[in-house]
Design a protein around this motif. Structure first.
Motif, short mmCIF file in Angstrom:
data_model
loop_
_atom_site.label_atom_id
_atom_site.label_comp_id
_atom_site.label_asym_id
_atom_site.label_seq_id
_atom_site.Cartn_x
_atom_site.Cartn_y
_atom_site.Cartn_z
N GLN A 57 0.85 -1.19 0.00
CA GLN A 57 0.00 0.00 0.00
C GLN A 57 0.89 1.25 0.00
N ALA A 58 0.71 2.11 -0.97
CA ALA A 58 1.63 3.22 -1.17
C ALA A 58 1.77 4.13 0.05
N LYS A 59 0.66 4.52 0.66
CA LYS A 59 0.72 5.45 1.78
C LYS A 59 0.94 4.76 3.12
N LEU A 60 0.56 3.51 3.20
CA LEU A 60 0.73 2.76 4.43
C LEU A 60 2.15 2.22 4.55
N ARG A 61 2.83 2.09 3.43
CA ARG A 61 4.13 1.42 3.38
C ARG A 61 5.12 1.96 4.41
N HIS A 62 5.19 3.28 4.54
CA HIS A 62 6.16 3.89 5.44
C HIS A 62 5.52 4.39 6.74
N ASP A 63 4.28 4.00 6.96
CA ASP A 63 3.58 4.52 8.13
C ASP A 63 3.11 3.39 9.05
N HIS A 64 3.93 2.38 9.18
CA HIS A 64 3.68 1.31 10.14
C HIS A 64 5.04 0.69 10.49
N ASP A 65 5.05 -0.15 11.51
CA ASP A 65 6.28 -0.84 11.86
C ASP A 65 5.95 -2.28 12.24
N LYS A 66 6.99 -3.04 12.54
CA LYS A 66 6.80 -4.46 12.80
C LYS A 66 5.98 -4.70 14.06
N MET A 75 -5.54 -4.78 4.65
CA MET A 75 -4.57 -3.69 4.51
C MET A 75 -5.03 -2.62 3.51
N ALA A 76 -5.69 -3.03 2.44
CA ALA A 76 -6.19 -2.04 1.48
C ALA A 76 -7.26 -1.16 2.12
N GLU A 77 -8.15 -1.78 2.90
CA GLU A 77 -9.19 -1.00 3.58
C GLU A 77 -8.58 -0.08 4.63
N LEU A 78 -7.54 -0.55 5.31
CA LEU A 78 -6.88 0.28 6.30
C LEU A 78 -6.29 1.53 5.66
N GLU A 79 -5.70 1.39 4.49
CA GLU A 79 -5.14 2.56 3.81
C GLU A 79 -6.25 3.53 3.37
N LEU A 130 -7.22 17.18 10.23
CA LEU A 130 -6.79 17.66 11.54
C LEU A 130 -6.34 16.53 12.45
N CYS A 131 -6.53 15.28 12.03
CA CYS A 131 -6.09 14.15 12.84
C CYS A 131 -4.58 14.01 12.72
N ARG A 132 -3.88 14.71 13.58
CA ARG A 132 -2.43 14.68 13.51
C ARG A 132 -1.89 13.86 14.67
N GLY A 133 -0.62 13.64 14.66
CA GLY A 133 0.00 12.91 15.75
C GLY A 133 1.42 12.54 15.38
N ALA A 134 2.14 11.99 16.33
CA ALA A 134 3.53 11.64 16.10
C ALA A 134 3.65 10.26 15.48
N GLY A 135 4.72 10.04 14.72
CA GLY A 135 5.03 8.72 14.20
C GLY A 135 3.89 8.13 13.39
N HIS A 136 3.39 6.98 13.85
CA HIS A 136 2.36 6.25 13.11
C HIS A 136 0.97 6.48 13.69
N ALA A 137 0.76 7.60 14.34
CA ALA A 137 -0.51 7.83 15.03
C ALA A 137 -1.70 7.77 14.09
N ARG A 138 -1.57 8.29 12.88
CA ARG A 138 -2.69 8.29 11.94
C ARG A 138 -3.08 6.87 11.55
N THR A 139 -2.08 6.02 11.39
CA THR A 139 -2.37 4.62 11.08
C THR A 139 -3.04 3.94 12.26
N ARG A 140 -2.62 4.27 13.47
CA ARG A 140 -3.27 3.69 14.66
C ARG A 140 -4.74 4.12 14.73
N LEU A 141 -5.01 5.36 14.39
CA LEU A 141 -6.40 5.82 14.35
C LEU A 141 -7.20 5.03 13.33
N ALA A 142 -6.64 4.88 12.14
CA ALA A 142 -7.33 4.15 11.08
C ALA A 142 -7.61 2.71 11.51
N HIS A 143 -6.66 2.11 12.19
CA HIS A 143 -6.85 0.74 12.68
C HIS A 143 -8.02 0.65 13.64
N GLN A 144 -8.14 1.62 14.54
CA GLN A 144 -9.25 1.61 15.49
C GLN A 144 -10.59 1.75 14.78
#
Length: 327
Positions: free
Chosen positions: A230-239, A255-259, A268-282
């Motif tokens: 996933q192009a945008k998710l690729r660098h916005d998650h970790d192991k 994973m496609a739905e998560l992206e 306005l949903c900002r945050g440090a590191g992978h926070a946006r991905t964590r929000l999307a996961h929730q």
């Protein structure tokens, strides 16, 4: 937009809650608001799960109670109060029960011989409040489990140990059960070349969620490859996030739905590191069936919200240190 949001889309409900939290006073700041909204997503129908006004008003009421009781120094402080308030509103937790449990934890701590409590017992009390059992039973079980799972001092993080001990106590587990399930899962992860470095984390999460560790090991590679594709998710998650997702039962197909969700979140949903991905996961997992333990769904939400919120607060204060939780 009407206050009751009758929609099958968790994303639509999230946006409605996110916007409603910005209306009225008091209101969470830009770091707290996204994570408070995800916590409210977990409100069940019986707690007014589709009633945005009711949920946000109750969140404000509980926030004021926490602020009045805790002042400016007692945990939870700052932005984390909003997450606690949202979790209590979502699960209809009486703040007085939370205070009772927190005070009981502090009173019993010394005699337990288990060391200090993280944040004065605030996190453990919130998780324990998800159970309807009497306080005395819960407190005794919590300290027994904490003693059984407490790691050596050189890799100890009481924030993690307390949270998992409280979760297992809330679900009614015994210390022996928790240790046996952890040890069995850890052996499976340790035997895998890719996941051996996350054996303790994987074992903790599989024990918590009731997931078969063999399934996690078998499906991890496909999940990792799908996230990387996933192009945008690729660098916005970790192991670490991948391990958690696998233990929760997410698959490559998610994973496609998560992206898509990640990209659709309000700007306005900002945050440090992978926070946006964590929000999307929730948002992604908000409407999925809860894991075997009835309290675990809410627990997972608050843990993810707190972890992301702490990262955002650290970044906002320009701190350079990040902490990986180990237990």
């Amino acid at each position: 937009m009407s206050d009751p949001v009758e929609t099958a889309s968790a994303l639509d409900r999230y946006v409605a809650l996110f916007e409603a939290l910005d209306r009225g006073r008091p209101r969470p700041d830009g770091d707290a608001r996204p994570f408070a909204a995800t916590a409210l997503l977990r409100a069940a129908e019986g707690e007014g799960g589709n009633d945005v006004r009711r949920l946000t008003q109750r969140t404000r009421e509980i926030f004021r109670i926490l602020k009045d009781e805790s002042g400016g120094w007692r945990a939870p402080t700052g932005a984390l109060r909003w997450i606690y308030a949202a979790m209590m509103a979502a699960r209809s937790i009486d703040p007085q029960r939370y205070f009772t449990l927190r005070n009981a934890l502090k009173d019993a701590r010394r005699a337990s011989g288990t060391g200090s409590l993280h944040a004065g017992g605030s996190r453990a009390a919130l998780v324990l409040a998800l159970s309807d059992e009497n306080a005395e039973t819960l407190i005794a079980r919590f300290f027994a489990i904490k003693q059984a799972i407490k790691p050596p001092w050189w890799r100890r993080d009481m924030s993690v140990t307390d949270m998992f001990a409280a979760a297992h106590a809330a679900e009614g587990a015994t210390p022996g059960e928790v240790v046996a399930r952890r040890e069995a899962a850890e052996a499976i992860f340790a035997a895998d070349r890719v996941l051996r470095g996350h054996k303790r984390e994987g074992a903790r999460l599989c024990t918590l969620t009731g997931t078969n560790p063999h399934q996690v090991v078998a499906g991890f590679g496909a999940l990792r490859d799908a996230a990387r594709a996933q192009a945008k998710l690729r660098h916005d998650h970790d192991k670490t996030m991948l391990v958690a997702w696998a233990c929760e039962g997410l698959t490559a197909a998610d994973m496609a739905e998560l992206e898509v969700i990640r990209d659709a979140l309000p700007r306005l949903c900002r945050g440090a590191g992978h926070a946006r991905t964590r929000l999307a996961h929730q948002v992604l997992v908000a409407d999925r069936p809860a894991p075997p333990g009835g309290s675990i769904s809410a627990l997972t939400a608050v843990v993810a919200a707190q972890a992301a919120m702490v990262a955002a607060v650290i970044a906002a204060s320009s701190a350079a240190t990040t902490t990986a939780a180990t237990s």
